[in-house]
Design an enzyme around this catalytic site. Structure first.
Site, PDB file in Angstrom:
ATOM      1  N   ASP A  73       0.828  -1.205   0.000  1.00  0.00           N
ATOM      2  CA  ASP A  73       0.000   0.000   0.000  1.00  0.00           C
ATOM      3  C   ASP A  73       0.864   1.258   0.000  1.00  0.00           C
ATOM      4  O   ASP A  73       1.374   1.677   1.038  1.00  0.00           O
ATOM      5  CB  ASP A  73      -0.920  -0.014   1.216  1.00  0.00           C
ATOM      6  CG  ASP A  73      -1.993   1.065   1.161  1.00  0.00           C
ATOM      7  OD1 ASP A  73      -1.974   1.865   0.212  1.00  0.00           O
ATOM      8  OD2 ASP A  73      -2.849   1.100   2.061  1.00  0.00           O
ATOM      9  N   ASP A  78      -1.972   5.141  -5.404  1.00  0.00           N
ATOM     10  CA  ASP A  78      -2.381   4.355  -4.233  1.00  0.00           C
ATOM     11  C   ASP A  78      -2.578   2.889  -4.599  1.00  0.00           C
ATOM     12  O   ASP A  78      -3.636   2.488  -5.084  1.00  0.00           O
ATOM     13  CB  ASP A  78      -3.676   4.935  -3.653  1.00  0.00           C
ATOM     14  CG  ASP A  78      -4.097   4.241  -2.364  1.00  0.00           C
ATOM     15  OD1 ASP A  78      -3.311   3.418  -1.840  1.00  0.00           O
ATOM     16  OD2 ASP A  78      -5.205   4.521  -1.885  1.00  0.00           O
TER      17      ASP A  78
END
Length: 408
Positions: A53, A261
Site C-alpha cells: 500500500d 495508491d
C-alpha cells in the site's frame, strides 16, 4: 535495494523467495500482497502476507494482544512481546500519533495507534518492534529491527480483505513507513518502485532502493509536497476522455492532484469529473446492464467477451497532462481503456473508475491498481519525483546486480 517477485496466488512461491501475490476477491477487486518473515527464525518467527500500500504510512500485522476483532487471515496471528513494545515517548510514536485519531499520552507505557481508511474501515493497536528478515541475491541473510503496528481490533470492509492477508505494508513517504525506516538505517536510499502485470497470469515485482531505477525511458514529474500528508502525488493541469476535457477540482478548476495508491483496487475521480466521464460514456455502443452489481456501471455485448481486447475499441483513452506555464515540455500519463475496465463474473465489461467525492479530500484523483498495471512506477523520495514507463513487468535477471530483497 529490496526486490520482490510477483506470482499469482494459486502458484506456490519457491521456498525462501519473495513474492507479490495477486488474488481476486470482493467481486473483481485485486489485492497485491507480499510474503514477509518477521521475528526470530529460531524462536517465534513466522511469515505474514502484507497488502502492498503506497497510500499507507504504517505497516501493521493482525496480532494476538489478545485480539478483539481479527479476520481469519492467511497465517496465524502475530504474538507481540512486552519487551518489544514501543514507548509513547519514542519519536516514531510521536510521528504516528500526530496524524492519527489516538490522542498523545506522554505518561503511557505503550504507543497506541488508530487508523481510519477511506472506506471507513479501521485498525486499532499498539506499536511494537521486531526483526524483518531480508535475503540478499547472493544468498546471505540480514535482519533489521522495524517499528510496526500490532493490530488487535480491525473493523469494516477491511475484515473481508484480511481473509487472504495478515495486514498492511506501508510504503508512503512518512517516517514510520518501511522504506523510510530502512533509509534512516542507511540500508537503502528512500526509493520505491513497483510493476504490476497487465496479465493476471503474469509476473511483476516491487523493489526498494535506487539500483533498479532505469537510467533511460522514464517519464519524470515533480512530486507534489503536502505539509500534512506524506503520500505520493503530483499536480495535473488537464484531464481528458478522448478529445473531451474533464473538470479538475483545484484552483479555478485548472490545477488538480493525482495520488498513486496501490492500496486501492480502483481509480477514483472527483465528483464533477466523474459525472462528465459518465456522460461521455453514453456514446459507448454497448447496452448498460443494471442487474450486474460488480461495479456501478457495467455494459453487456451481443457477443461473448473473452478479454478486454474484444471491447476496448468502444472506449477512448483518458489522458492526464502534467505541466505548467513554466515547463517547456509537458508530460502525459495515458490511461488506455484496458487500464480502467474490467470483465465481471457475468461476462460484462465494467467501469473501474468510481465517484471519489467521499474518498480522500474529494478533490484528488486516486490512481488505483487497475490504472497502474503494465507500468514500472517509481517514487523517488530523495529527489522528490515520480516516474513511469510502459513495461511487461518481467523482473530483472538475478545476474544483473547484487540486489537485497525480502526473504519470502
Amino acid at each position: 535495494m529490496f526486490f520482490l517477485q510477483a506470482l499469482v496466488l494459486w502458484t506456490p512461491p519457491p521456498p525462501f523467495f519473495p513474492s507479490v501475490d495477486m488474488c481476486i476477491q470482493m467481486g473483481m477487486a485485486l489485492l497485491y500482497f507480499t510474503r514477509v518473515f518477521v521475528g526470530n527464525p529460531e524462536k517465534d518467527g513466522h511469515y505474514f502476507h502484507l497488502d502492498i500500500d503506497t497510500g499507507s504510512d504504517l505497516t501493521w500485522i493482525q496480532c494476538d494482544a489478545p485480539c478483539t476483532s481479527c479476520a481469519k487471515g492467511a497465517n496465524q496471528l502475530y504474538k507481540p512481546r512486552k519487551d518489544k513494545l514501543v514507548g509513547s515517548a519514542e519519536h516514531l510514536c510521536v510521528e504516528v500519533q500526530k496524524n492519527q485519531m489516538t490522542e498523545l499520552c506522554e505518561s503511557c507505557q505503550q504507543c497506541d495507534y488508530e487508523i481510519e481508511y477511506a472506506d471507513l474501515s479501521s485498525s486499532l493497536g499498539v506499536l511494537t518492534k521486531d526483526e524483518f528478515h531480508l535475503k540478499l541475491h547472493n544468498g546471505s541473510l540480514a535482519a533489521s529491527d522495524i517499528v510496526f503496528g500490532c493490530g488487535y481490533d480491525q473493523q469494516g470492509l477491511l475484515l473481508n480483505t484480511l481473509l487472504k492477508k495478515d495486514g498492511i505494508l506501508g510504503l508512503s513517504r512518512a517516517k514510520i513507513s518501511l522504506p523510510s525506516q530502512l533509509a534512516s538505517q542507511g540500508i537503502i536510499s528512500n526509493v520505491v518502485g513497483h510493476c504490476l502485470p497487465s496479465d493476471l497470469n503474469g509476473e511483476g515485482y516491487i523493489f526498494m532502493g535506487s539500483d533498479l531505477v532505469p537510467l533511460h525511458g522514464m517519464t519524470w514529474v515533480p512530486m507534489f509536497h503536502h505539509s500534512h500528508l506524506e503520500v505520493h502525488q503530483m499536480q495535473v493541469t488537464k484531464v481528458s476522455y478522448g478529445n473531451g476535457m474533464l473538470s479538475l477540482s483545484g484552483e479555478n478548476g485548472r490545477i488538480g492532484k493525482v495520488l498513486f495508491d496501490t492500496g486501492s483496487s480502483y481509480t477514483y475521480f472527483p465528483k464533477k469529473a466523474y459525472s462528465q466521464l459518465v456522460t461521455s460514456l453514453q456514446e459507448v455502443k454497448l447496452t448498460r446492464d443494471e442487474s450486474d452489481k460488480a461495479l456501478p456501471i457495467c455494459w453487456q455485448a451481443n457477443f461473448l467477451i473473452s478479454s478486454l481486447s474484444d471491447v476496448k475499441r468502444f472506449y477512448k483513452p483518458i489522458t492526464i497532462q502534467i505541466g505548467s506555464k513554466w515547463w517547456i515540455i509537458s508530460r502525459k500519463l495515458v490511461i488506455q481503456p484496458e487500464d480502467y475496465l474490467i470483465i465481471s463474473n457475468k461476462g460484462n465489461v465494467c467501469l473501474g473508475i468510481l465517484d471519489g467525492s467521499s474518498v480522500h479530500d474529494g478533490s484528488t484523483i486516486i490512481l488505483g491498481d487497475i490504472s497502474m498495471r503494465g507500468r514500472l512506477i517509481v517514487y523517488d523520495n530523495v529527489k522528490r519525483r515520480i516516474g513511469w514507463m510502459k513495461s511487461d513487468c518481467v523482473r530483472p535477471h538475478e545476474s544483473d546486480q547484487k540486489l537485497p530483497f525480502f526473504q519470502g
